[in-house]
Each structure stands twice: as C-alpha cells, then as structure tokens.
Write a protein that holds these residues in place. Sequence first.
Motif, PDB file in Angstrom:
ATOM      1  N   TYR A 256       0.820  -1.204   0.000  1.00  0.00           N
ATOM      2  CA  TYR A 256       0.000   0.000   0.000  1.00  0.00           C
ATOM      3  C   TYR A 256       0.860   1.263   0.000  1.00  0.00           C
ATOM      4  CZ  TYR A 256      -4.040  -2.960   1.237  1.00  0.00           C
ATOM      5  OH  TYR A 256      -5.036  -3.903   1.252  1.00  0.00           O
TER       6      TYR A 256
ATOM      7  N   VAL B 196      -3.466   4.112  -7.868  1.00  0.00           N
ATOM      8  CA  VAL B 196      -3.862   4.726  -9.136  1.00  0.00           C
ATOM      9  C   VAL B 196      -4.728   5.958  -8.839  1.00  0.00           C
ATOM     10  CG1 VAL B 196      -5.187   4.401 -11.262  1.00  0.00           C
ATOM     11  CG2 VAL B 196      -3.757   2.547 -10.375  1.00  0.00           C
TER      12      VAL B 196
ATOM     13  N   ASN C 228     -10.688   9.787  -6.299  1.00  0.00           N
ATOM     14  CA  ASN C 228      -9.745   9.793  -5.174  1.00  0.00           C
ATOM     15  C   ASN C 228      -8.637  10.832  -5.301  1.00  0.00           C
ATOM     16  OD1 ASN C 228      -7.701   8.803  -6.888  1.00  0.00           O
ATOM     17  ND2 ASN C 228      -8.274   6.682  -6.491  1.00  0.00           N
TER      18      ASN C 228
ATOM     19  N   GLY D 129     -17.080   4.612   0.994  1.00  0.00           N
ATOM     20  CA  GLY D 129     -17.590   3.242   1.032  1.00  0.00           C
ATOM     21  C   GLY D 129     -16.499   2.180   1.173  1.00  0.00           C
ATOM     22  N   VAL D 130     -16.965   0.966   1.267  1.00  0.00           N
ATOM     23  CA  VAL D 130     -16.085  -0.187   1.497  1.00  0.00           C
ATOM     24  C   VAL D 130     -15.160  -0.427   0.294  1.00  0.00           C
ATOM     25  CG1 VAL D 130     -16.123  -2.689   1.866  1.00  0.00           C
ATOM     26  CG2 VAL D 130     -17.881  -1.251   2.885  1.00  0.00           C
ATOM     27  N   GLY D 131     -13.890  -0.696   0.599  1.00  0.00           N
ATOM     28  CA  GLY D 131     -12.952  -1.146  -0.438  1.00  0.00           C
ATOM     29  C   GLY D 131     -12.586  -0.103  -1.472  1.00  0.00           C
TER      30      GLY D 131
ATOM     31  N   GLY E  82     -10.043   2.266  -0.995  1.00  0.00           N
ATOM     32  CA  GLY E  82      -8.656   2.729  -0.924  1.00  0.00           C
ATOM     33  C   GLY E  82      -8.309   3.615   0.250  1.00  0.00           C
TER      34      GLY E  82
ATOM     35  N   THR F 100      -7.678   2.675   3.424  1.00  0.00           N
ATOM     36  CA  THR F 100      -6.565   2.074   4.165  1.00  0.00           C
ATOM     37  C   THR F 100      -5.280   2.180   3.338  1.00  0.00           C
ATOM     38  OG1 THR F 100      -8.135   0.546   5.141  1.00  0.00           O
ATOM     39  CG2 THR F 100      -5.814  -0.038   5.328  1.00  0.00           C
ATOM     40  N   HIS F 101      -5.414   1.942   2.058  1.00  0.00           N
ATOM     41  CA  HIS F 101      -4.245   2.009   1.172  1.00  0.00           C
ATOM     42  C   HIS F 101      -3.569   3.388   1.283  1.00  0.00           C
ATOM     43  CE1 HIS F 101      -2.479   0.760  -2.964  1.00  0.00           C
ATOM     44  NE2 HIS F 101      -1.777   1.777  -2.490  1.00  0.00           N
TER      45      HIS F 101
ATOM     46  N   ASP G  59     -10.936   2.958  10.358  1.00  0.00           N
ATOM     47  CA  ASP G  59     -12.322   2.552  10.614  1.00  0.00           C
ATOM     48  C   ASP G  59     -12.844   3.022  11.960  1.00  0.00           C
ATOM     49  OD1 ASP G  59     -12.840   1.287   8.196  1.00  0.00           O
ATOM     50  OD2 ASP G  59     -11.838  -0.544   8.833  1.00  0.00           O
TER      51      ASP G  59
ATOM     52  N   ILE H  77      -6.511   0.511 -12.669  1.00  0.00           N
ATOM     53  CA  ILE H  77      -6.163  -0.259 -11.460  1.00  0.00           C
ATOM     54  C   ILE H  77      -5.881  -1.714 -11.845  1.00  0.00           C
ATOM     55  CG2 ILE H  77      -7.097  -1.207  -9.296  1.00  0.00           C
ATOM     56  CD1 ILE H  77      -8.529   1.504  -8.904  1.00  0.00           C
TER      57      ILE H  77
ATOM     58  N   ILE I  43     -13.183  -1.714  -5.019  1.00  0.00           N
ATOM     59  CA  ILE I  43     -11.919  -2.094  -5.662  1.00  0.00           C
ATOM     60  C   ILE I  43     -11.420  -3.440  -5.132  1.00  0.00           C
ATOM     61  CG2 ILE I  43      -9.533  -1.362  -6.074  1.00  0.00           C
ATOM     62  CD1 ILE I  43     -10.650   1.523  -5.966  1.00  0.00           C
ATOM     63  N   ARG I  44     -11.756  -3.735  -3.896  1.00  0.00           N
ATOM     64  CA  ARG I  44     -11.367  -5.045  -3.363  1.00  0.00           C
ATOM     65  C   ARG I  44     -12.013  -6.148  -4.193  1.00  0.00           C
ATOM     66  NH1 ARG I  44     -12.850  -4.371   1.702  1.00  0.00           N
ATOM     67  NH2 ARG I  44     -10.932  -3.343   2.326  1.00  0.00           N
TER      68      ARG I  44
HETATM   69  N1  ATP Z   1      -6.677   3.859  -6.314  1.00  0.00           N
HETATM   70  C1  ATP Z   1      -6.245   2.622  -6.076  1.00  0.00           C
HETATM   71  N2  ATP Z   1      -5.193   2.121  -6.767  1.00  0.00           N
HETATM   72  C2  ATP Z   1      -4.760   0.859  -6.569  1.00  0.00           C
HETATM   73  N3  ATP Z   1      -5.318   0.000  -5.682  1.00  0.00           N
HETATM   74  C3  ATP Z   1      -6.352   0.445  -4.966  1.00  0.00           C
HETATM   75  C4  ATP Z   1      -6.869   1.773  -5.119  1.00  0.00           C
HETATM   76  N4  ATP Z   1      -7.901   1.934  -4.263  1.00  0.00           N
HETATM   77  C5  ATP Z   1      -8.036   0.762  -3.605  1.00  0.00           C
HETATM   78  N5  ATP Z   1      -7.096  -0.135  -4.015  1.00  0.00           N
HETATM   79  C6  ATP Z   1      -6.959  -1.510  -3.542  1.00  0.00           C
HETATM   80  O1  ATP Z   1      -8.245  -1.999  -3.207  1.00  0.00           O
HETATM   81  C7  ATP Z   1      -8.183  -2.797  -2.032  1.00  0.00           C
HETATM   82  C8  ATP Z   1      -9.127  -2.223  -0.984  1.00  0.00           C
HETATM   83  O2  ATP Z   1      -8.626  -0.967  -0.546  1.00  0.00           O
HETATM   84  P1  ATP Z   1      -8.651  -0.510   1.003  1.00  0.00           P
HETATM   85  O3  ATP Z   1      -8.485  -1.689   1.903  1.00  0.00           O
HETATM   86  O4  ATP Z   1      -7.671   0.599   1.149  1.00  0.00           O
HETATM   87  O5  ATP Z   1     -10.133   0.019   1.079  1.00  0.00           O
HETATM   88  P2  ATP Z   1     -10.880   0.744   2.296  1.00  0.00           P
HETATM   89  O6  ATP Z   1     -11.539   1.923   1.702  1.00  0.00           O
HETATM   90  O7  ATP Z   1      -9.954   0.965   3.434  1.00  0.00           O
HETATM   91  O8  ATP Z   1     -11.983  -0.348   2.670  1.00  0.00           O
HETATM   92  P3  ATP Z   1     -12.675  -0.666   4.096  1.00  0.00           P
HETATM   93  O9  ATP Z   1     -13.773   0.323   4.216  1.00  0.00           O
HETATM   94  O10 ATP Z   1     -13.177  -2.063   3.889  1.00  0.00           O
HETATM   95  O11 ATP Z   1     -11.654  -0.565   5.168  1.00  0.00           O
HETATM   96  C9  ATP Z   1      -6.746  -2.805  -1.588  1.00  0.00           C
HETATM   97  O12 ATP Z   1      -6.121  -3.970  -2.046  1.00  0.00           O
HETATM   98  C10 ATP Z   1      -6.141  -1.574  -2.265  1.00  0.00           C
HETATM   99  O13 ATP Z   1      -4.776  -1.745  -2.541  1.00  0.00           O
END
Ligand code: ATP
Length: 447
Positions: free
Chosen positions: A115, A121, A126, A152-154, A156, A158-159, A215, A284, A312-313
Amino acid sequence: MADIKYIWNELVAIYRDSLTAPSFNAWIEQATPISLINNDLTIEVPSALHKEYWEKNLSTKIVETGFKLTGSEITPIFTIKNDIIEDISAQPKMEPIISDITKENSKKALLNPKYTFDTFVIGKGNQMAHAAALVVADDPGSTYNPLFFYGGVGLGKTHLMHAIGHQMLINNPNAKVKYVSSETFANDFINSIQNRTSESFRQEYRNVDLLLVDDIQFFADKEGTQEEFFHTFNSLYNDGRQIVLTSDRLPNEIPKLQERLVSRFAWGLSVDITPPDLETRIAILRKKANAEHLEIPDDTLSYIAGQIDSNIRELEGALVRVQAFATMKNEDITTSLAADSLKTLRSVGANNQLSILSIQEKVCEYYHIQLKDLKGKKRVKTIVLPRQIAMYLSRELTDNSLPKIGAEFGGKDHTTVIHSHEKIQQLLETDTSIQKEINDIKNGLSN
Ligand SMILES: Nc1ncnc2c1ncn2[C@@H]1O[C@H](COP(=O)(O)OP(=O)(O)OP(=O)(O)O)[C@@H](O)[C@H]1O
C-alpha cells in the motif's frame, strides 16, 4: 513569442528533478497547461486543494523559469477542471528508492508493503484524497491535522493511509509511525486497564509522529475508548504530531460519537473517496496485472472493469478469480474466459439466496444497534430508520412474502412492511445519505 509547450516542458523537467516521484505524479502529472496569453500562463488542475498547493509551493518556479526563458514576467493562473482525467494509465512508473531502515520501520509500524503511493492509481474519485495524503506525508502535523478519509467499502482509504506512513518514513526513516485499526486501539486500551499498564499504553500512543487509526466508526459504542482517544488526540495534536483517520462516513454521521471528538475531527480536512469510474478501474486492473506479470488483453481488462463498479477489493478479487480459472483450465486469459469465470461466480451467488437474518445482522452492524431492538417495538429514530431499511432490503433482495418478512421482524403486520418499503423508496429519491448507506449495506452483503 514564447511557446507554451516549450516553457511547460522545461518546467516539467525541473519539477521532475526536484520533486519526489509521488509528488511529481500528484501535482505535475495532474496539471495541464491551457494557454499563454499576454504572459498569463493558465494551468488547469483537478481540485481546489491542487490549486492551493500549486499557488503556495510550486508557482515561484514558474515565475523564475518563465523569466529565464522569455525575459518577461510570466503570471501563473490556476483553474479547476471538471472533466474526467484523460489517459490515467500514462502515469509514470517511477519506483522510489527505499532504504533498509525505512523498510524495517515500515514493517514495525505494521504497514502493508503493497500500500504505497507508487501502487495507488489516481482517478476522479480519489484525486483530492491522494493529494491531501501527499501533503500530509511531506509536511506532517501542519497543514491538514487531522486528515480524515471517508467513503464506502474497499475504495482505498486504508491504502492511502498506509501510503502516508511509508512516504513519511522515506522522508524521515527515524519517524515514529503507528498504524492501528480502531478495534486494536480499543483492545490495547482495555488490556492496559486490566493489566495496569496505562502508562505504557500512553507512552506507546502519545510518542509517535504519525498516528493512523482505521475505521473509527467502530468507536461508536465505546464510551471509555472514546474518552481515551480524546486525550490521545489532544496530546498528539498539541505536540504538532500528525493524525490520520478513516471511517465509512463523516464524523457527525457516526452514531454516538462524542460531540467533542466530532468537533476536533473537523479541525483538519475531511475528504471523501467515491467509487472509481471505468477508466480508473481499468487502470487499477492494468497496474495489478503488470505487477503480477499477467498477460491480459486490454479488452479483457475493460470487460472485467465493466462487471464490478463499486468496490476495488472486489475488482481485484475478480482478477484473481479469472487468473485462477485460466490456470485451472490451462488457457490464456481472454475476454470469453473472463466472462465464463465471472459467470460461474454469479450463478453461485444466485443460488446462495440472502436470508432475512443476514440482512438484519448487516443492518445492525452498520448502525451499531442490537438485533433484538431491530426486531422489537422501540419507536426511537435511531432504531426505526434501520428497521425500515432492513425491511426494505428484505423485500428487495429476497423472495420472501410480506407476511413472512413481517413475522421475521418480531411478528409485525405485513402492512408495516409495505409502509416501510414505501417510506425508504421515497427517501431514496432525494436523500443522498440514505442512498449511500443502503449502497454500503448492499456492498457489505455481497462481500
Ligand atoms: N486507487 C487505487 N489504486 C490501486 N489499488 C487500490 C486503489 N484503491 C483501492 N485499491 C486496492 O483496493 C483494495 C481495498 O482498498 P482498502 O483496503 O484501502 O479500502 P478501504 O476503503 O480501506 O476499505 P474498508 O472500508 O473495507 O476498510 C486494496 O487492495 C487496495 O490496494
């Protein structure tokens, strides 16, 4: 007559030498020179945050270089563009050089090595969050403190949060960075009380340069933890240390979050991350495919990106599935193979009918309420709305009859289910926060 292309190319070369790769990608790559009229150089940037950053940190170079090249005083003017970013895939792939000590400290800080800014991307949903993350990584504790990502969920959050940690350690390998989920913070706090180690808990959390807490919507019901976090926050903030937080919604929408925390979180900057558009999803997937050395034709990547649009997950999961399917069949990855593998997945999903109970549980988890209250008779707003949403989703997502749904909600009449369904349907037409909440719950159900 000075040529805009010439001036811009010179500027780009200067910025490329003087900025780090993530900074170059965030600021220079996202900007487009539009016109040079009467020595006014108009440059288009993606957001107000970009404009502010350019004006504050990058525009002096334009004036200096402009004068060197043309002998006249060039005035930069920044405008904010609204259209989609073109050719996202053209983002340069410059790998930062990372020292061993930085790697070691990233590991200690529990940062996921994948991450980073480099693997992130930048897209329409974002780019502002990405830019803010970079400002904070390069200049922690001053500009946006705390920095709050929500969405929302997934998508990015946390990334990006981890990317800030990595970048800060690249800039300063000895910085103290700590990443925790809100649950870990709560558990550490409870353990410190049980084991009488409050002092070392404080030492651990208040002695860092960057605290990342993921979170924080899960702080909702935890009074004692909120109290402790309040003091941790104050201590770090007063010492000029950087705090970054994420949540699935804005602080004032988190139920039972203390007002004083809500107001402190508003001291910095809150930025949302919204679902990626098709171009970003393709970019992505392409990045991920390249990283895994997978040969996938462009039309296949577009096909997969077209199938999954909000998480994205899940998008990454789809790529893994396609890859596994190709290995199993010993075939190359093509669009028809991708369609086959994703179809298999969908039909499995269809057989696995959602139950009313799983919807109720998801709704309870989302709104931090108890199942017995959801099924009960309480008429307080914090329970009534989730109850109506759960009934609405049970009607929309399952084949159960109205009386059966009513029965599953503590023996309510089927007219109550009809009323709830209509109420939520009406709200969905105008209320964007309800739209988002229901989308998030649906996403959670499909995970
Ligand atoms: N812009 C991006 N470019 C590349 N990979 C991304 C991007 N956004 C998300 N991802 C990938 O998507 C996956 C989910 O991202 P992440 O865990 O950061 O989501 P989150 O918003 O924190 O979700 P949650 O709400 O479930 O905690 C990860 O593997 C992350 O690397």
